[in-house]
Design an enzyme around this catalytic site. Structure first.
Site, PDB file in Angstrom:
ATOM      1  N   SER A 113       3.817  10.422   5.962  1.00 45.05           N
ATOM      2  CA  SER A 113       4.324   9.971   4.428  1.00 45.05           C
ATOM      3  C   SER A 113       3.364  10.719   3.805  1.00 45.05           C
ATOM      4  O   SER A 113       3.244  12.149   3.500  1.00 45.05           O
ATOM      5  CB  SER A 113       4.002   8.462   4.405  1.00 45.05           C
ATOM      6  OG  SER A 113       4.491   7.959   3.179  1.00 45.05           O
ATOM      7  N   ASP A 229      15.421   6.414   4.969  1.00 45.95           N
ATOM      8  CA  ASP A 229      13.968   6.309   4.495  1.00 45.95           C
ATOM      9  C   ASP A 229      14.241   6.327   2.855  1.00 45.95           C
ATOM     10  O   ASP A 229      14.677   7.206   2.263  1.00 45.95           O
ATOM     11  CB  ASP A 229      13.160   7.642   4.845  1.00 45.95           C
ATOM     12  CG  ASP A 229      11.531   7.367   4.373  1.00 45.95           C
ATOM     13  OD1 ASP A 229      11.304   6.771   3.401  1.00 45.95           O
ATOM     14  OD2 ASP A 229      10.854   8.160   5.067  1.00 45.95           O
ATOM     15  N   HIS A 259      11.118   3.962   6.911  1.00 47.11           N
ATOM     16  CA  HIS A 259      10.235   5.007   6.467  1.00 47.11           C
ATOM     17  C   HIS A 259       9.415   5.095   7.825  1.00 47.11           C
ATOM     18  O   HIS A 259       8.873   6.282   8.122  1.00 47.11           O
ATOM     19  CB  HIS A 259       9.399   4.490   5.418  1.00 47.11           C
ATOM     20  CG  HIS A 259       8.411   5.700   4.952  1.00 47.11           C
ATOM     21  ND1 HIS A 259       8.558   6.807   4.816  1.00 47.11           N
ATOM     22  CD2 HIS A 259       7.055   5.396   4.493  1.00 47.11           C
ATOM     23  CE1 HIS A 259       7.459   7.435   4.234  1.00 47.11           C
ATOM     24  NE2 HIS A 259       6.402   6.408   4.331  1.00 47.11           N
TER      25      HIS A 259
END
Length: 284
Positions: A113, A229, A259
């Site tokens: 991320s 996601d 995610h």
């Protein structure tokens, strides 16, 4: 499995000089065959990766990681960063403390991320330090591309009200597993703080930089992303796969996954895909 916790201090040259960062490592009882440097995402912390570390150790890898400035058990302000370079300073400090007997082993950078963005931007200047990189759900492209007006507003707010919260994350987008979401929401080291105006502007600037300079990356790279996601765009991973200059690269988009692909019900498959790929690269 050996587990060590420690504290690091950012160098005097850092925009957050002297700040204490929590770090930890997991290693196999026998000598590891490689070192995984784990870079976590926004508003989480390294201890959420204990299962990840256990998997890696079973496959003969040591894992070194830290809580970013403003995250987890480290110093700093939740949701804010004075400069994006502070995250790179943390990585520099973490790498400098890796034990002497592990310095000559192959290092693999794994970023998730925001950690994927930190890793990608770090690689632009430091890829020679690593044997390979794995980016999980990297924040390379926004789920909705900001307009020129929004970019300008972000730059203005970054200077006028840098600590003002401007963007919240939907915890329900973390995982399809309700237990993971509940644990995330109940975690005292997850602040729930909105991304500040400064951090938002710094992220956009670094996303644009990585997109503009992606061709400079020649390191073997594996890109992993959940197709569903909602927090970072899978298109960012597709973009990197299409634009980096690496001869060894692979892209896996997992249908239906959210995610945090390392925390989805299919996490064992994802983790095995990762370690299988790393082992393939190291065998070459």
């Amino acid at each position: 499995m050996n587990h060590i916790e420690a504290s690091l201090a950012l160098a005097a040259s850092s925009a957050a000089a002297g700040a204490k960062l929590y770090c930890q490592s997991w290693s196999p009882a026998d000598a590891p065959k490689g070192i995984i440097i784990l870079v976590h995402g926004y508003d989480e912390h390294s201890s959420r990766y204990a299962y990840f570390a256990e998997h890696c150790v079973k496959h003969g890898f040591a894992v070194h990681t830290l809580d970013h400035w403003g995250h987890g058990k480290s110093d700093g302000i939740n949701g804010f960063v004075p400069e994006f370079s502070v995250y790179h300073d943390g990585l520099d400090t973490l790498l400098d403390q890796i034990p002497a007997d592990q310095q000559a082993l192959p290092w693999i950078l794994v970023g998730h991320s925001l950690g994927g963005l930190i890793s990608a931007s770090y690689l632009l200047e430091n890829q020679s330090r690593f044997a390979a990189a794995v980016l999980s759900g990297p924040a390379i492209k926004a789920t909705e591309e900001p307009s020129s007006f929004m970019k300008g507003l972000s730059r203005f707010l970054s200077k006028a009200a840098p600590k003002m919260g401007v963007l919240g994350l939907d915890a329900n987008g973390v995982s399809r597993d309700p237990k993971v979401v509940a644990a995330y929401l109940a975690d005292p080291l997850v602040s729930g703080a909105k991304i500040s105006a400064r951090l938002a502007a710094e992220m956009m600037e670094n996303m644009e930089m990585v997109q503009d300079q992606a061709a400079r990356i020649t390191l073997p790279m594996l890109l992993l992303h959940g197709a569903d996601d909602s927090l970072t765009a899978p298109e960012g991973s597709v973009f990197l796969n299409d634009n980096i200059s690496s001869e060894e690269k692979a892209l896996k988009i997992y249908p239906g996954l959210f995610h945090e692909i390392f925390n989805e019900p299919e996490k064992d498959t994802v983790l095995t895909d990762m370690t299988d790929w790393i082992e393939h690269i190291l065998e070459k």
